[in-house]
Each structure stands twice: as C-alpha cells, then as structure tokens.
Scaffold this active site. Structure first.
Site, mmCIF file in Angstrom:
data_model
loop_
_atom_site.group_PDB
_atom_site.id
_atom_site.type_symbol
_atom_site.label_atom_id
_atom_site.label_comp_id
_atom_site.label_asym_id
_atom_site.label_seq_id
_atom_site.Cartn_x
_atom_site.Cartn_y
_atom_site.Cartn_z
ATOM 1 N N LYS A 39 -11.362 -23.562 -44.165
ATOM 2 C CA LYS A 39 -12.704 -24.038 -43.808
ATOM 3 C C LYS A 39 -12.978 -23.857 -42.319
ATOM 4 O O LYS A 39 -14.139 -23.856 -41.899
ATOM 5 C CB LYS A 39 -12.875 -25.506 -44.201
ATOM 6 C CG LYS A 39 -12.957 -25.765 -45.694
ATOM 7 C CD LYS A 39 -13.218 -27.236 -45.971
ATOM 8 C CE LYS A 39 -13.289 -27.532 -47.465
ATOM 9 N NZ LYS A 39 -11.974 -27.461 -48.120
ATOM 10 N N PHE B 133 -16.675 -36.511 -52.302
ATOM 11 C CA PHE B 133 -17.433 -37.756 -52.294
ATOM 12 C C PHE B 133 -17.325 -38.387 -53.688
ATOM 13 O O PHE B 133 -17.262 -37.700 -54.701
ATOM 14 C CB PHE B 133 -18.907 -37.481 -51.987
ATOM 15 C CG PHE B 133 -19.206 -37.254 -50.527
ATOM 16 C CD1 PHE B 133 -18.217 -37.285 -49.560
ATOM 17 C CD2 PHE B 133 -20.506 -36.996 -50.117
ATOM 18 C CE1 PHE B 133 -18.500 -37.071 -48.222
ATOM 19 C CE2 PHE B 133 -20.817 -36.782 -48.778
ATOM 20 C CZ PHE B 133 -19.805 -36.823 -47.832
ATOM 21 N N CYS C 257 -17.195 -31.793 -53.868
ATOM 22 C CA CYS C 257 -16.364 -30.803 -53.160
ATOM 23 C C CYS C 257 -15.084 -30.438 -53.908
ATOM 24 O O CYS C 257 -14.354 -29.543 -53.470
ATOM 25 C CB CYS C 257 -16.012 -31.330 -51.776
ATOM 26 S SG CYS C 257 -17.458 -31.828 -50.836
ATOM 27 N N HIS D 296 -17.560 -25.381 -44.945
ATOM 28 C CA HIS D 296 -17.278 -26.114 -46.186
ATOM 29 C C HIS D 296 -18.273 -25.692 -47.253
ATOM 30 O O HIS D 296 -19.464 -26.008 -47.174
ATOM 31 C CB HIS D 296 -17.386 -27.612 -45.906
ATOM 32 C CG HIS D 296 -16.880 -28.473 -47.017
ATOM 33 N ND1 HIS D 296 -16.531 -27.983 -48.273
ATOM 34 C CD2 HIS D 296 -16.652 -29.817 -47.082
ATOM 35 C CE1 HIS D 296 -16.131 -28.977 -49.035
ATOM 36 N NE2 HIS D 296 -16.195 -30.099 -48.338
ATOM 37 N N GLU E 129 -5.684 -37.038 -45.179
ATOM 38 C CA GLU E 129 -4.988 -35.963 -45.884
ATOM 39 C C GLU E 129 -3.605 -35.748 -45.280
ATOM 40 O O GLU E 129 -2.614 -35.580 -46.014
ATOM 41 C CB GLU E 129 -5.782 -34.663 -45.843
ATOM 42 C CG GLU E 129 -5.103 -33.548 -46.641
ATOM 43 C CD GLU E 129 -5.945 -32.305 -46.821
ATOM 44 O OE1 GLU E 129 -5.590 -31.463 -47.680
ATOM 45 O OE2 GLU E 129 -6.965 -32.151 -46.115
ATOM 46 N N HIS F 29 -7.529 -29.483 -47.790
ATOM 47 C CA HIS F 29 -8.977 -29.706 -47.873
ATOM 48 C C HIS F 29 -9.564 -29.567 -46.472
ATOM 49 O O HIS F 29 -10.600 -28.931 -46.299
ATOM 50 C CB HIS F 29 -9.264 -31.072 -48.482
ATOM 51 C CG HIS F 29 -10.707 -31.297 -48.805
ATOM 52 N ND1 HIS F 29 -11.439 -30.425 -49.571
ATOM 53 C CD2 HIS F 29 -11.570 -32.289 -48.442
ATOM 54 C CE1 HIS F 29 -12.688 -30.873 -49.686
ATOM 55 N NE2 HIS F 29 -12.794 -31.992 -49.000
#
Length: 415
Positions: free
Chosen positions: A338, A403, A166, A343, A317, A306
């Site tokens: 998002k 990830f 991502c 996403h 975050e 994010h």
C-alpha cells in the site's frame, strides 16, 4: 488448502489493475522498483476535501471493456472485467475450457458503484425521481462485478460476492478457494475491484480523518509503519486471480504461481473503525490461516501486511504479529505494498495476494517505500524499508483488516 481429503488449490493466472502497473509483468516490475502510484486527484474537480491525492489507474480500459458497454457499467465493474481478462489470458485457458458449471466467479467489493450512486443522487436532487436512470440499480449494486465476469465467460458454477470492506478481496479469494477445495468447481475467477475515488467517498473518509493530507508531496504520503504516517491514501483498481484445482492445472501443463494452503477469518467484535487492542481479532485470522494449513509460525518467511499508514492499524497489526509469531516475528520479512499503490479498499487484499504469489515464485520481496529514515521506535519489525529484497520463502501470509472489525488472512506456499 492442505486439510486431509480436500482438493489442493493453486493460482494459475494473475490480473492486477493498479495505480503502479496493469498486468502481471508491469505490476511486478513496479513493485520491485519501489514505484509510487500516488498523485493529485483527476477523477473529479477539486473540492474542499482535506485530502486531494489518490492512487488512480491512469490508463484507458477500452482494451478490455467495449466503450459502448462501458456506459452501462460503473467503473468498479469495468476494472473487475479488465482484471478478469488479464487473469484469464495469463492462465492460458480457452473460452471453451472456462464455459460451464465447473467454473465459478467471486469478485469482492467494499462499496460497489459509488460513482453511479453519486451521479444518480445528483439527478434525483436536481431533476426529480422520474429522471433517475433505469440502469441505476444494476450499475450500483456490489455483486455486478461478479455477475458481469460470469456472463462474459459463461461461468455457471459457484458464484458469490464478498462485501467486507477492506477485507473483501482477501475474503473473496479465500471463499473461492473453498469451492475448489470441496470439489464443487475446478476453476474460480476470484478477486476484488473498487473505484471509490469520488467526491463523496474522499469527503467521507476525510471527515473521519482517515486519509493522509500530505497533498504537497503525494508520492511520499502513503508511509506504512513510519513515524510520520498521517492516514491512508485512497487507491482504485482490481486484483483478479485464476484459481485452479491442482491436478487440473498439472494435467494441462499450466504455470503455477503459488498454492493457497490456509485461510482465516475473524471479527474484532470491538469497534466500527478502531482495531482491537493488540490486534486481537487479527491474531485469530492469522492463527486460523496457519491452523487450516497445518503450518507452524516458524515456517512463515514473509507477510504482506495490511499496513494502511494509519497510526492504530500499523501499531496493532505489529503487536498482533508479535503475539502470533513470538520470537520468530523478529525474523520475518514484512512489507506493505500500500505504500506504493495506496489503499484499494475491497480490491486491496486481492492485489496483495498477487504480489505475494509473485514474490514466492520469483524470490523477490516487495519493499515498504517511504519508511527508510522515518522509522517509528514503537514498530521494530523488519518492514523491508530499503528496497526490494531477494529472498527465497516457502510460506507467506497476506493480511486484510476492515472497518466493522472483519479480518481475513491467506497463507500461500511456494510451488
């Protein structure tokens, strides 16, 4: 970027291909209207996956990709080509100006040709290895977005592909900016592309319990920072930008959207999917972006977070932002686009970079939709919940976390 002795890097063309809009004007208008691009999945027949919703790009790509050629290209490559075509057109650069060794290409993708992989795996299981398409590998590998863009424009300069899940789109733009910064290119076509709304990808993320299952209310399913968030919503698309050396852009009278002044990358070194506590790795990426720009935390006015709509990402975050920005965190405007697009995995950071560039140029900050009335008391920063906000900002940050614990952050300056 503003380190002494290095070239300055600016954005002169925007190419968003997203579930809420295609092209710079349509994308900007949709953000500011708080439009949701989430709906029932149409790309494949209903399965027993827990999540049945996604952010699909629901227009034909024939305007940018010849249908005869499209049969040899995975959808993620088609999206990359469409985004590149939009960015090139928006930049005003001619084919002659792009051709040659001073133009480079760098398109990131988290997964690459997922649909191609699924289709050919089915062929192998049902009909045997002898019936696998000779185009299987060239269609599936993740560097083909970059490769096809380079071939289309005759761009013979620095060329690479970032594959950091991502964080791929953000990393691709940051790495491309470095080539210009070091004087190795004048122009870079950079960004990210992803097309993973497939049965296996949705099934895999569903089994991880990473996706929202708010199937009966798709437009409100992606809800970053909200108390009722229950997972992210898969999206697809591309975000491609034209990066240009500042003096090169000035000499041709180009429209400049924003300057890239800082870039940071880091690793959580913690867990394959769980963010590090307090956003420890994310903090390092944000700090590096600030440090490479020579900008203090207090100078930043906006963060495109994010903000995935998963419990732990949004929590950590928020905690990471508080650690990096201290008391100033309470003064920051923050939003997650998002909430509207879903996403887009490897394309997410690139699409969000476009959103930031537009916000800086126009002084309109995009909202976090689906948050008003469902605030999480644990998350107490200003996430712009009530609609787009008119606010002039000099510096803005864009965060991407992946990830594997790979993080990237870009810092932009208003021109």
């Amino acid at each position: 970027m503003s380190v002494t002795g290095l070239k300055r890097v600016v954005i002169t063309g925007l190419g968003p291909v997203t579930p809420i809009g295609v092209g710079a004007a349509e994308f900007a208008q949709a953000q500011r209207a708080g439009k949701s691009g989430i709906g029932p999945i149409t790309h494949f027949e209903d399965t027993d996956t827990a999540s049945k919703i996604a952010g699909e790009v629901r227009i034909s790509l024939d305007e940018w990709v010849d249908p005869r050629e499209a049969r040899k290209l995975d959808r993620y490559v088609q999206l990359a080509l469409a985004g590149a075509a939009l960015a090139v057109a928006d930049s005003g650069l001619s084919p002659e100006e792009l051709r040659g060794e001073r133009t480079g290409t760098l398109i990131g993708s988290g997964i690459g040709g997922m649909k191609t992989f699924e289709d050919q795996a089915r062929v192998y299981v049902e009909r045997g290895a002898g019936r696998i398409s000779p185009m299987f590998i060239p269609m599936q590998i993740a560097n083909m977005g970059t490769g096809h863009v380079a071939m289309k424009y005759g761009a013979m300069g620095p060329s690479s592909t970032v594959v950091t899940a991502c964080a791929s789109g953000t990393g691709a733009i940051g790495e491309a900016a470095r080539y210009i910064q070091l004087g190795l290119a004048d122009l870079m076509i950079a960004g990210g592309a992803e097309a993973s709304i497939t049965a296996m990808a949705i099934g895999g993320f569903s089994k991880m319990k990473a996706l929202s299952t708010r199937n009966d209310d798709p437009e409100h399913a992606s809800r970053p920072f909200a108390k009722g968030r229950d997972g992210f919503v898969m999206g697809e698309g591309a975000g491609v930008v034209m990066l240009e050396e500042y003096e090169h852009a000035r000499a041709r009278g180009a429209t400049i959207y924003a300057e890239i002044v800082g870039f940071g990358v880091s690793a959580d070194a913690h867990h394959i999917t769980m963010p590090a506590p307090e956003g420890a790795g994310a903090q390092l990426a944000m700090k590096m972006a600030l440090r490479t720009a020579g900008v203090s935390p207090e100078q930043v006015g906006y963060i495109n977070a994010h903000g995935t709509s998963t419990y732990f990402n949004d929590l950590h975050e928020t905690q990471g932002i508080k650690h990096v920005f201290g008391d100033h965190a309470a003064q920051l405007a923050i939003s997650s686009t998002k909430s509207m697009t879903g996403h887009l995995l490897g394309a997410a950071g690139a699409v969000e970079a476009i959103a930031v560039a537009q916000a800086l140029q126009d002084g309109i900050l995009p909202p976090t939709i689906n948050l008003s009335g469902d605030e999480d008391p644990e998350l107490d920063l200003d996430y712009i919940p009530e609609g787009a906000r008119q606010q002039q900002v000099e510096y803005a940050l864009s965060n991407s976390f992946a990830f594997g614990g790979q993080n990237a952050a870009l810092l932009f300056k208003k021109i």
